[in-house]
Design an enzyme around this catalytic site. Sequence first.
Site, PDB file in Angstrom:
ATOM      1  NE  ARG A 188      12.459  77.403  50.480  1.00 38.89           N
ATOM      2  CZ  ARG A 188      13.238  77.825  49.484  1.00 38.89           C
ATOM      3  NH1 ARG A 188      12.758  77.966  48.250  1.00 38.89           N
ATOM      4  NH2 ARG A 188      14.503  78.060  49.679  1.00 38.89           N
ATOM      5  CB  SER A 236      13.789  76.582  56.748  1.00 41.74           C
ATOM      6  OG  SER A 236      15.147  76.578  56.388  1.00 41.74           O
ATOM      7  CD  GLU A 289      10.691  76.812  54.185  1.00 41.94           C
ATOM      8  OE1 GLU A 289      11.246  77.919  54.350  1.00 41.94           O
ATOM      9  OE2 GLU A 289      11.271  75.827  53.695  1.00 41.94           O
TER      10      GLU A 289
HETATM   11  C1  LIG Z   1      17.716  68.955  57.391  1.00 44.97           C
HETATM   12  C2  LIG Z   1      16.748  69.608  56.438  1.00 44.97           C
HETATM   13  C3  LIG Z   1      17.198  70.574  55.533  1.00 44.97           C
HETATM   14  C4  LIG Z   1      16.307  71.206  54.643  1.00 44.97           C
HETATM   15  N1  LIG Z   1      16.783  72.137  53.768  1.00 44.97           N
HETATM   16  C5  LIG Z   1      15.948  72.714  52.870  1.00 44.97           C
HETATM   17  C6  LIG Z   1      16.427  73.676  51.918  1.00 44.97           C
HETATM   18  O1  LIG Z   1      17.596  74.000  51.865  1.00 44.97           O
HETATM   19  N2  LIG Z   1      15.550  74.201  51.044  1.00 44.97           N
HETATM   20  C7  LIG Z   1      14.237  73.864  51.042  1.00 44.97           C
HETATM   21  O2  LIG Z   1      13.503  74.373  50.197  1.00 44.97           O
HETATM   22  N3  LIG Z   1      13.750  72.972  51.938  1.00 44.97           N
HETATM   23  C8  LIG Z   1      14.571  72.400  52.847  1.00 44.97           C
HETATM   24  N4  LIG Z   1      14.081  71.491  53.747  1.00 44.97           N
HETATM   25  C9  LIG Z   1      12.629  71.206  53.783  1.00 44.97           C
HETATM   26  C10 LIG Z   1      12.166  70.044  52.902  1.00 44.97           C
HETATM   27  O3  LIG Z   1      13.222  69.156  52.637  1.00 44.97           O
HETATM   28  C11 LIG Z   1      11.555  70.537  51.587  1.00 44.97           C
HETATM   29  O4  LIG Z   1      10.447  71.377  51.827  1.00 44.97           O
HETATM   30  C12 LIG Z   1      11.097  69.380  50.692  1.00 44.97           C
HETATM   31  O5  LIG Z   1      10.647  69.935  49.473  1.00 44.97           O
HETATM   32  C13 LIG Z   1       9.985  68.554  51.312  1.00 44.97           C
HETATM   33  O6  LIG Z   1       9.888  67.370  50.563  1.00 44.97           O
HETATM   34  P1  LIG Z   1       9.138  66.080  51.099  1.00 44.97           P
HETATM   35  O7  LIG Z   1       9.009  65.213  49.926  1.00 44.97           O
HETATM   36  O8  LIG Z   1       9.794  65.512  52.308  1.00 44.97           O
HETATM   37  O9  LIG Z   1       7.717  66.683  51.479  1.00 44.97           O
HETATM   38  P2  LIG Z   1       6.888  66.503  52.844  1.00 44.97           P
HETATM   39  O10 LIG Z   1       7.630  67.157  53.959  1.00 44.97           O
HETATM   40  O11 LIG Z   1       6.486  65.097  53.003  1.00 44.97           O
HETATM   41  O12 LIG Z   1       5.611  67.400  52.490  1.00 44.97           O
HETATM   42  C14 LIG Z   1       5.739  68.814  52.339  1.00 44.97           C
HETATM   43  C15 LIG Z   1       4.531  69.319  51.536  1.00 44.97           C
HETATM   44  O13 LIG Z   1       4.635  68.817  50.205  1.00 44.97           O
HETATM   45  C16 LIG Z   1       3.459  68.061  49.890  1.00 44.97           C
HETATM   46  N5  LIG Z   1       3.873  66.926  49.045  1.00 44.97           N
HETATM   47  C17 LIG Z   1       4.812  65.971  49.301  1.00 44.97           C
HETATM   48  N6  LIG Z   1       4.878  65.088  48.283  1.00 44.97           N
HETATM   49  C18 LIG Z   1       3.962  65.488  47.360  1.00 44.97           C
HETATM   50  C19 LIG Z   1       3.520  64.974  46.103  1.00 44.97           C
HETATM   51  N7  LIG Z   1       4.030  63.860  45.554  1.00 44.97           N
HETATM   52  N8  LIG Z   1       2.535  65.650  45.454  1.00 44.97           N
HETATM   53  C20 LIG Z   1       1.981  66.766  45.982  1.00 44.97           C
HETATM   54  N9  LIG Z   1       2.351  67.301  47.158  1.00 44.97           N
HETATM   55  C21 LIG Z   1       3.326  66.674  47.844  1.00 44.97           C
HETATM   56  C22 LIG Z   1       2.888  67.607  51.227  1.00 44.97           C
HETATM   57  O14 LIG Z   1       1.507  67.334  51.122  1.00 44.97           O
HETATM   58  C23 LIG Z   1       3.185  68.829  52.080  1.00 44.97           C
HETATM   59  O15 LIG Z   1       2.250  69.852  51.832  1.00 44.97           O
HETATM   60  C24 LIG Z   1      14.944  70.851  54.654  1.00 44.97           C
HETATM   61  C25 LIG Z   1      14.496  69.862  55.553  1.00 44.97           C
HETATM   62  C26 LIG Z   1      15.374  69.249  56.436  1.00 44.97           C
HETATM   63  C27 LIG Z   1      14.853  68.217  57.393  1.00 44.97           C
END
Ligand SMILES: Cc1cc2nc3c(=O)[nH]c(=O)nc-3n(C[C@H](O)[C@H](O)[C@H](O)COP(=O)(O)OP(=O)(O)OC[C@H]3O[C@@H](n4cnc5c(N)ncnc54)[C@H](O)[C@@H]3O)c2cc1C
Length: 297
Positions: free
Chosen positions: A171, A220, A290
Amino acid sequence: MMADALPRVAGKLTANAPLAPLVWFKSGGAAEWLFEPRDIADLQGFLGDLDPATRVMALGLGSNLIVRDGGVPGVVVRLGKAFAQVKAVDDVTLDCGGGASGILVSSTARDAGIAGVEFLRSIPGTVGGFVRMNGGAYGGEVKDILVDCDVVLRSGEFRTLPLAELHYTYRHSALPEGAIVVAARFRGRPGDPAAIRAEMDRISASREASQPLRSKTGGSTFKNPPGKKAWELVDAAGCRGLAVGGAQVSEKHTNFLINTGNATSAEIEALGEEVRRRVKESQGIALEWEIQRVGRP
Ligand SMILES: Cc1cc2nc3c(=O)[nH]c(=O)nc-3n(C[C@H](O)[C@H](O)[C@H](O)COP(=O)(O)OP(=O)(O)OC[C@H]3O[C@@H](n4cnc5c(N)ncnc54)[C@H](O)[C@@H]3O)c2cc1C
């Protein structure tokens, strides 16, 4: 910061933009500026001309994020439709925009007969978030499928970073501070669309049974410490259902925090810190967040 202090853009630039509607927890303050670039050139031009002292942060679907109640200073960059395309470029490779969702990536892979990407079906984020967080589930991780990614650095410079430069661990990536992932190439393996569909269905059903997917949550909360499961440690510390104001530890999955209604981000973060304290006190293990926490309290 006044608007005339900012570079001119082709996309949309909004002052004092509420972020709560844009994140899963539905809490927290506003972005000083929210920028939705029209295309890569627009993003490059903007960042290149922006005062280097101004902080820049990317926002995906906010599925792993607590935006603190005082809001985010500087500029939050959100990638819109222009960055949401996914296409198969050969038998095993997908070219994905940085704003594309895991559902779109995995379903495009399925239709093209590309296996190995099914796990993205269950992670509710964007390609940029997956690349930064090394998102993973069901035995797969971004580091297993990433070929390379295109980024716009804080300076406005465009670069393609190969997998090795991201130095992935659990992660975590070494993506440079302020860099925006605008595209990524993922490589799977040839597969049968029907078998891929069945695997995606299995993953969705298993998710539905084990996680509070329809809640205001952030995924998480804590990383699994080596050899341990965070949810078991939280449960063993007696934190199942524990609440601070409108924030609660999920009864369904104890590594998830939930906004039960109108929780503030301060309550959600305080609940997480209380869980960390209780786990440390009862089991001697320091849980590591995380969920990314950003902005001013
Ligand atoms: C119900 C649920 C289940 C989940 N299950 C999992 C799982 O099984 N495994 C897992 O790994 N995660 C899980 N997650 C967490 C999450 O979905 C992941 O971490 C995902 O990668 C976050 O993506 P996001 O685009 O929403 O990023 P955000 O939450 O918007 O941002 C997270 C981080 O990524 C950065 N970021 C976002 N977009 C970019 C970009 N274009 N360029 C550079 N940096 C960027 C942000 O600045 C921040 O630091 C879950 C979340 C939820 C709500």
